[in-house]
Design a protein around this motif. Structure first.
Motif, PDB file in Angstrom:
ATOM      1  N   HIS A   2     -12.544  -6.572  40.719  1.00  0.00           N
ATOM      2  CA  HIS A   2     -12.853  -7.012  39.351  1.00  0.00           C
ATOM      3  C   HIS A   2     -13.978  -8.039  39.309  1.00  0.00           C
ATOM      4  O   HIS A   2     -14.164  -8.818  40.235  1.00  0.00           O
ATOM      5  N   HIS A   3     -14.684  -8.058  38.181  1.00  0.00           N
ATOM      6  CA  HIS A   3     -15.619  -9.150  37.854  1.00  0.00           C
ATOM      7  C   HIS A   3     -14.857 -10.247  37.124  1.00  0.00           C
ATOM      8  O   HIS A   3     -13.984  -9.967  36.305  1.00  0.00           O
ATOM      9  N   GLU A   4     -15.189 -11.498  37.436  1.00  0.00           N
ATOM     10  CA  GLU A   4     -14.738 -12.646  36.649  1.00  0.00           C
ATOM     11  C   GLU A   4     -15.985 -13.482  36.400  1.00  0.00           C
ATOM     12  O   GLU A   4     -16.553 -14.042  37.332  1.00  0.00           O
ATOM     13  N   SER A   5     -16.433 -13.542  35.168  1.00  0.00           N
ATOM     14  CA  SER A   5     -17.713 -14.162  34.810  1.00  0.00           C
ATOM     15  C   SER A   5     -17.467 -15.615  34.416  1.00  0.00           C
ATOM     16  O   SER A   5     -16.837 -15.871  33.401  1.00  0.00           O
ATOM     17  N   GLU A   6     -17.963 -16.568  35.223  1.00  0.00           N
ATOM     18  CA  GLU A   6     -17.467 -17.940  35.091  1.00  0.00           C
ATOM     19  C   GLU A   6     -18.578 -18.990  35.024  1.00  0.00           C
ATOM     20  O   GLU A   6     -19.603 -18.879  35.697  1.00  0.00           O
ATOM     21  N   LEU A   7     -18.315 -20.013  34.236  1.00  0.00           N
ATOM     22  CA  LEU A   7     -19.116 -21.233  34.306  1.00  0.00           C
ATOM     23  C   LEU A   7     -18.899 -21.871  35.677  1.00  0.00           C
ATOM     24  O   LEU A   7     -17.763 -21.957  36.148  1.00  0.00           O
ATOM     25  N   VAL A   8     -20.000 -22.295  36.315  1.00  0.00           N
ATOM     26  CA  VAL A   8     -19.918 -22.912  37.639  1.00  0.00           C
ATOM     27  C   VAL A   8     -20.466 -24.344  37.563  1.00  0.00           C
ATOM     28  O   VAL A   8     -21.550 -24.579  37.032  1.00  0.00           O
ATOM     29  N   ILE A   9     -19.687 -25.274  38.094  1.00  0.00           N
ATOM     30  CA  ILE A   9     -20.067 -26.686  38.152  1.00  0.00           C
ATOM     31  C   ILE A   9     -20.666 -26.959  39.533  1.00  0.00           C
ATOM     32  O   ILE A   9     -20.133 -26.484  40.548  1.00  0.00           O
ATOM     33  N   VAL A  10     -21.745 -27.743  39.598  1.00  0.00           N
ATOM     34  CA  VAL A  10     -22.254 -28.238  40.881  1.00  0.00           C
ATOM     35  C   VAL A  10     -22.055 -29.760  40.904  1.00  0.00           C
ATOM     36  O   VAL A  10     -22.491 -30.461  39.970  1.00  0.00           O
ATOM     37  N   ILE A  11     -21.398 -30.238  41.938  1.00  0.00           N
ATOM     38  CA  ILE A  11     -21.079 -31.665  42.061  1.00  0.00           C
ATOM     39  C   ILE A  11     -22.302 -32.446  42.555  1.00  0.00           C
ATOM     40  O   ILE A  11     -22.979 -32.020  43.495  1.00  0.00           O
ATOM     41  N   GLY A  12     -22.580 -33.567  41.913  1.00  0.00           N
ATOM     42  CA  GLY A  12     -23.655 -34.463  42.353  1.00  0.00           C
ATOM     43  C   GLY A  12     -23.093 -35.510  43.293  1.00  0.00           C
ATOM     44  O   GLY A  12     -23.002 -35.309  44.504  1.00  0.00           O
ATOM     45  N   PRO A  15     -20.291 -29.320  27.918  1.00  0.00           N
ATOM     46  CA  PRO A  15     -19.640 -28.281  28.731  1.00  0.00           C
ATOM     47  C   PRO A  15     -18.461 -27.602  28.022  1.00  0.00           C
ATOM     48  O   PRO A  15     -17.941 -26.605  28.515  1.00  0.00           O
ATOM     49  N   ALA A  16     -18.061 -28.148  26.881  1.00  0.00           N
ATOM     50  CA  ALA A  16     -17.005 -27.499  26.088  1.00  0.00           C
ATOM     51  C   ALA A  16     -17.599 -26.599  25.014  1.00  0.00           C
ATOM     52  O   ALA A  16     -16.921 -26.247  24.051  1.00  0.00           O
ATOM     53  N   ASP A  17     -18.864 -26.217  25.191  1.00  0.00           N
ATOM     54  CA  ASP A  17     -19.477 -25.292  24.227  1.00  0.00           C
ATOM     55  C   ASP A  17     -20.506 -24.397  24.912  1.00  0.00           C
ATOM     56  O   ASP A  17     -21.666 -24.347  24.531  1.00  0.00           O
ATOM     57  N   PHE A  18     -20.069 -23.706  25.963  1.00  0.00           N
ATOM     58  CA  PHE A  18     -20.906 -22.673  26.582  1.00  0.00           C
ATOM     59  C   PHE A  18     -20.363 -21.303  26.174  1.00  0.00           C
ATOM     60  O   PHE A  18     -19.149 -21.061  26.252  1.00  0.00           O
ATOM     61  N   GLN A  19     -21.263 -20.422  25.777  1.00  0.00           N
ATOM     62  CA  GLN A  19     -20.875 -19.046  25.452  1.00  0.00           C
ATOM     63  C   GLN A  19     -21.087 -18.189  26.703  1.00  0.00           C
ATOM     64  O   GLN A  19     -22.187 -18.168  27.251  1.00  0.00           O
ATOM     65  N   ILE A  20     -20.025 -17.528  27.168  1.00  0.00           N
ATOM     66  CA  ILE A  20     -20.089 -16.695  28.379  1.00  0.00           C
ATOM     67  C   ILE A  20     -19.952 -15.224  27.987  1.00  0.00           C
ATOM     68  O   ILE A  20     -19.044 -14.867  27.235  1.00  0.00           O
ATOM     69  N   ASP A  21     -20.838 -14.392  28.510  1.00  0.00           N
ATOM     70  CA  ASP A  21     -20.773 -12.955  28.237  1.00  0.00           C
ATOM     71  C   ASP A  21     -20.985 -12.169  29.513  1.00  0.00           C
ATOM     72  O   ASP A  21     -21.772 -12.564  30.372  1.00  0.00           O
ATOM     73  N   LEU A  22     -20.283 -11.053  29.619  1.00  0.00           N
ATOM     74  CA  LEU A  22     -20.528 -10.103  30.707  1.00  0.00           C
ATOM     75  C   LEU A  22     -20.619  -8.705  30.116  1.00  0.00           C
ATOM     76  O   LEU A  22     -19.721  -8.265  29.394  1.00  0.00           O
ATOM     77  N   VAL A  23     -21.746  -8.030  30.427  1.00  0.00           N
ATOM     78  CA  VAL A  23     -21.970  -6.669  29.935  1.00  0.00           C
ATOM     79  C   VAL A  23     -22.167  -5.748  31.131  1.00  0.00           C
ATOM     80  O   VAL A  23     -22.998  -6.012  32.000  1.00  0.00           O
ATOM     81  N   ARG A  24     -21.361  -4.698  31.179  1.00  0.00           N
ATOM     82  CA  ARG A  24     -21.456  -3.725  32.272  1.00  0.00           C
ATOM     83  C   ARG A  24     -22.251  -2.515  31.796  1.00  0.00           C
ATOM     84  O   ARG A  24     -21.983  -1.990  30.711  1.00  0.00           O
ATOM     85  N   ASN A  25     -23.218  -2.121  32.629  1.00  0.00           N
ATOM     86  CA  ASN A  25     -24.014  -0.914  32.381  1.00  0.00           C
ATOM     87  C   ASN A  25     -24.650  -0.882  30.994  1.00  0.00           C
ATOM     88  O   ASN A  25     -24.720   0.168  30.350  1.00  0.00           O
ATOM     89  N   GLY A  26     -25.089  -2.051  30.533  1.00  0.00           N
ATOM     90  CA  GLY A  26     -25.904  -2.112  29.314  1.00  0.00           C
ATOM     91  C   GLY A  26     -25.154  -2.104  28.006  1.00  0.00           C
ATOM     92  O   GLY A  26     -25.639  -2.640  27.012  1.00  0.00           O
ATOM     93  N   ASP A  27     -23.962  -1.485  27.946  1.00  0.00           N
ATOM     94  CA  ASP A  27     -23.300  -1.375  26.642  1.00  0.00           C
ATOM     95  C   ASP A  27     -21.790  -1.640  26.678  1.00  0.00           C
ATOM     96  O   ASP A  27     -21.138  -1.587  25.646  1.00  0.00           O
ATOM     97  N   ASP A  28     -21.261  -1.908  27.847  1.00  0.00           N
ATOM     98  CA  ASP A  28     -19.809  -2.136  27.970  1.00  0.00           C
ATOM     99  C   ASP A  28     -19.584  -3.657  27.998  1.00  0.00           C
ATOM    100  O   ASP A  28     -19.606  -4.285  29.053  1.00  0.00           O
ATOM    101  N   HIS A  29     -19.392  -4.219  26.800  1.00  0.00           N
ATOM    102  CA  HIS A  29     -19.337  -5.680  26.648  1.00  0.00           C
ATOM    103  C   HIS A  29     -17.919  -6.156  26.964  1.00  0.00           C
ATOM    104  O   HIS A  29     -17.055  -6.202  26.106  1.00  0.00           O
ATOM    105  N   ARG A  30     -17.697  -6.557  28.193  1.00  0.00           N
ATOM    106  CA  ARG A  30     -16.320  -6.793  28.649  1.00  0.00           C
ATOM    107  C   ARG A  30     -15.820  -8.212  28.454  1.00  0.00           C
ATOM    108  O   ARG A  30     -14.628  -8.423  28.284  1.00  0.00           O
ATOM    109  N   GLN A  31     -16.704  -9.187  28.605  1.00  0.00           N
ATOM    110  CA  GLN A  31     -16.232 -10.568  28.487  1.00  0.00           C
ATOM    111  C   GLN A  31     -17.097 -11.313  27.488  1.00  0.00           C
ATOM    112  O   GLN A  31     -18.331 -11.217  27.509  1.00  0.00           O
ATOM    113  N   HIS A  32     -16.440 -12.062  26.593  1.00  0.00           N
ATOM    114  CA  HIS A  32     -17.122 -12.780  25.517  1.00  0.00           C
ATOM    115  C   HIS A  32     -16.206 -13.937  25.148  1.00  0.00           C
ATOM    116  O   HIS A  32     -15.161 -13.739  24.541  1.00  0.00           O
TER     117      HIS A  32
END
Ligand code: MN
Length: 289
Positions: free
Chosen positions: A143-153, A210-227
Motif C-alpha cells: 500500500h501507499h501511505e502519503s504522509e507529511l514528513v518532519i525533518v528535525i533540526g 503544520p496544522a494546515d497542510f493539504q495532502i493528496d495522492l493520485v494514482r495513474n492520473g485519475d484515481d484520487h485516493r487520498q485527500h
C-alpha cells in the motif's frame, strides 16, 4: 527556504528560477553517502548558516529544475520515526483492511504510536518504488501511505510540547510504502525504496502552519485516493515531536513520518503515484518490479 540535494549530493536552494548550488557555503561537504555527516551538521547549524545560504542563493546562477537529478532531501538520518494511527478515518478503514489481509483485527495496532523504519529504505523523487519479488510472489498487498514528513533540526530528549516546533527544521513529502501482512511494522515498511522523500525540505518558517497542510495522492492520473488536511491529525506535529523525544533522543536530521491518511490502497508495477502537499511540492513516482 527550500533545501534540495541534487546530482552527487550537492546542496541546492530552490528558487523561482531553479536550483542554485550553494555547496560552497558548507564548512564541510562529502558526496559519499557513507561518510556524509555534513547534512546532519547542516540540520543542526542551519540558523547560523542561513545568511550565507541566502546570499549564495541570491547570487545564483540557477539551474533549471528539470535539468538536475533531485535526490531525497535528507542524507544519513540516524533514524526514521513513523506514526501509526494518526487520523480517525484511517483507523476506521484499517478494520476492513486487516480483516481482508490478516483475517482478523489486531487491536494493538489501532492506537496512535511511533515505530522505526530503516533509513536505507529512503529513495528520492527521481527514483522508482521497487516491489520486492518475495512479497509479490506471496500475493501480499503493498500500500501507499502519503504522509507529511518532519525533518528535525536541533535534537533533544524529553522535549516539551510547547517548544517542540523549535526543534523542527522543516517539512517535506513522503510515502510510507507498506506491506500488509502479519510481520512486524519495521519489516513490512523497510524494503529499499519504501520511503521516497522529496522533492525538497521547506524550512518551517516558510512552510507555515503544520496544522494546515493539504495532502493528496493520485494514482495513474485519475484515481484520487487520498485527500486530507493535517488539521485532522489525532496527534499534532508538536505533540508527535514531544512524544517521540520521550522515547528516544532526537538527533539533527532525524526524519518523522506523521501517519497515513485515509484512502490507503494497493499499488502494482506500472502504477504512477503523484503525491503532493500544499506549500511543500509534489513527486510523481513509478512503481516497478
Ligand atoms: Mn505510515
Amino acid at each position: 527556504m527550500k533545501l534540495a540535494l541534487f546530482g552527487e549530493n550537492r546542496l541546492g536552494v530552490v528558487t523561482d528560477d531553479g536550483v542554485v548550488d550553494v555547496t560552497a557555503v558548507l564548512p564541510a561537504h562529502d558526496p559519499d553517502p557513507v561518510t556524509a555527516g555534513w547534512w546532519r551538521a547542516l540540520c543542526r547549524d542551519f540558523h547560523a548558516l542561513r545568511p550565507e545560504l541566502e546570499a549564495a542563493a541570491k547570487a545564483g546562477p540557477a539551474l533549471p529544475l528539470n535539468g538536475v537529478r533531485l535526490r531525497a532531501p535528507v542524507l544519513n538520518p540516524s533514524k526514521i520515526i513513523a506514526c501509526a494511527c494518526n487520523y480517525r478515518d484511517h483507523v476506521a478503514e484499517m478494520h476492513d483492511v486487516q480483516q481482508r489481509t490478516l483475517g482478523h483485527i489486531e487491536s494493538w495496532m489501532m492506537d496512535f504510536d511511533v515505530f522505526l523504519k530503516a533509513p536505507s529504505s529512503i529513495s528520492g523523487p527521481a527514483d522508482n518504488i521497487v516491489l520486492p519479488a518475495e512479497v509479490v510472489a506471496a500475493g501480499q498487498e503493498i500500500h501507499h501511505e502519503s504522509e507529511l514528513v518532519i525533518v528535525i533540526g536541533s535534537g533533544g530528549r524529553d522535549i516539551p510540547e510547547d517548544t517542540a516546533l523549535d526543534h523542527v527544521l522543516g517539512y517535506t513529502v513522503g510515502l510510507d510504502v507498506t506491506v500488509r501482512s502479519a510481520a512486524d511494522r519495521s519489516r513490512r515498511k523497510s524494503y529499499d525504496t519504501f520511503s521516497p522523500i522529496g522533492p525538497w525540505v521547506t524550512t518551517a518558517d516558510e512552510a507555515g502552519d503544520p496544522a494546515d497542510f493539504q495532502i493528496d495522492l493520485v494514482r495513474n492520473g485519475d484515481d484520487h485516493r487520498q485527500h486530507v488536511n493535517t488539521r485532522d491529525f489525532i496527534t499534532p506535529v508538536a505533540a508527535i515531536v514531544s512524544y517521540a523525544s520521550r522515547m528516544m533522543t532526537l538527533l539533527p536530521g532525524d526524519v518523522v513520518f506523521t501517519g497515513a491518511p485515509p484512502g490507503v490502497g494497493p499499488i502494482q508495477a506500472g502504477d504512477s503515484l503523484e503525491t503532493r502537499i500544499s506549500r511543500l511540492g509534489s513527486m510523481t513516482l513509478r512503481v516497478v518490479r
